[in-house]
Design a protein around this motif. Structure first.
Motif, PDB file in Angstrom:
ATOM      1  N   ASN A 111       0.853  -1.186   0.000  1.00  0.00           N
ATOM      2  CA  ASN A 111       0.000   0.000   0.000  1.00  0.00           C
ATOM      3  C   ASN A 111       0.893   1.241   0.000  1.00  0.00           C
ATOM      4  N   ILE A 112       0.959   1.926  -1.130  1.00  0.00           N
ATOM      5  CA  ILE A 112       1.857   3.078  -1.244  1.00  0.00           C
ATOM      6  C   ILE A 112       1.203   4.386  -0.793  1.00  0.00           C
ATOM      7  N   ALA A 113      -0.113   4.370  -0.583  1.00  0.00           N
ATOM      8  CA  ALA A 113      -0.831   5.621  -0.289  1.00  0.00           C
ATOM      9  C   ALA A 113      -0.249   6.400   0.896  1.00  0.00           C
ATOM     10  N   PRO A 114       0.073   5.752   2.030  1.00  0.00           N
ATOM     11  CA  PRO A 114       0.618   6.528   3.153  1.00  0.00           C
ATOM     12  C   PRO A 114       1.919   7.257   2.817  1.00  0.00           C
ATOM     13  N   GLU A 115       2.675   6.735   1.864  1.00  0.00           N
ATOM     14  CA  GLU A 115       3.952   7.338   1.484  1.00  0.00           C
ATOM     15  C   GLU A 115       3.775   8.584   0.610  1.00  0.00           C
ATOM     16  N   MET A 116       2.530   8.852   0.212  1.00  0.00           N
ATOM     17  CA  MET A 116       2.248  10.001  -0.640  1.00  0.00           C
ATOM     18  C   MET A 116       1.931  11.256   0.172  1.00  0.00           C
TER      19      MET A 116
END
Length: 200
Positions: A111-116
């Protein structure tokens, strides 16, 4: 090699030609550019340092935002996108958008969303169909039918960390009745909906 190019009032970053989709309507199957000037086919992928140097040589006061969008899916290089976005924010404080097929988490395997968070201001996701089967027929993702649920999940996750998330459809690709179904999907996901004009 075209790393950055101008389209409208924005500076675009062309960092890869790789894509998890093989969309039937993709403009790159018809042209080598989207602005009538710059060939977006890359001989090789530019390094992060080459991308930063190309951005730095531009007069950024001329642009309203920087957009990750070229002849490929930007999140095929998500880690590099994240690092470049962080550098842009720290050095220029500019608004940043990414145009994506929404399969970044599938591509990265996490899940890459938190890194955005704090890096991307707008995430525009190409929806283009109201069911997984129709999406697969038009976009032909390497992830098959799970690409559609993956992009829906990504939009919901991105909404937690990014100021604006957009679902877009292309006016000549998505039939009118499906456009309304897609609008309802966007409403259910609590994201913005936009109908895009097809680029010839």
């Amino acid at each position: 090699m075209t790393i950055t190019y101008i389209c409208g009032d924005s500076l675009y970053i062309n960092l890869t030609n790789r894509c998890s989709n093989a969309c039937a309507f993709c403009v790159r199957d018809k042209h080598d550019n989207v602005n009538g000037e710059d060939n977006l086919w890359l001989d090789r992928e530019p390094t992060v340092e080459e991308i930063k140097a190309d951005i730095a040589k531009r007069d950024l006061s001329l642009f309203d935002m920087i957009v990750f969008c070229g002849f490929g899916e930007p999140f095929e290089r998500f880690d590099d996108c994240r690092d470049i976005a962080k550098w842009i924010k720290e050095n220029y404080g500019m608004k940043i958008r990414v145009n994506t097929n929404g399969q970044g988490s599938l591509i990265a395997g996490r899940n890459i969303a938190p890194e955005m968070e704090g890096l991307f201001d707008i995430v525009s996701i190409s929806l283009n169909a109201d069911t997984a089967e129709k999406y697969d027929a038009v976009c032909q993702s390497r992830f098959g039918l799970k690409a559609y649920s993956g992009l829906i999940d990504f939009a919901k996750e991105a909404k937690k960390y990014v100021g604006e998330v957009i679902f877009s459809v292309v006016d000549t690709v998505t039939p009118p009745e499906e456009i309304e179904s897609c609008r309802k999907i966007a409403e259910d996901c609590k994201v913005t909906f936009r109908v895009r004009e097809y680029i010839e």
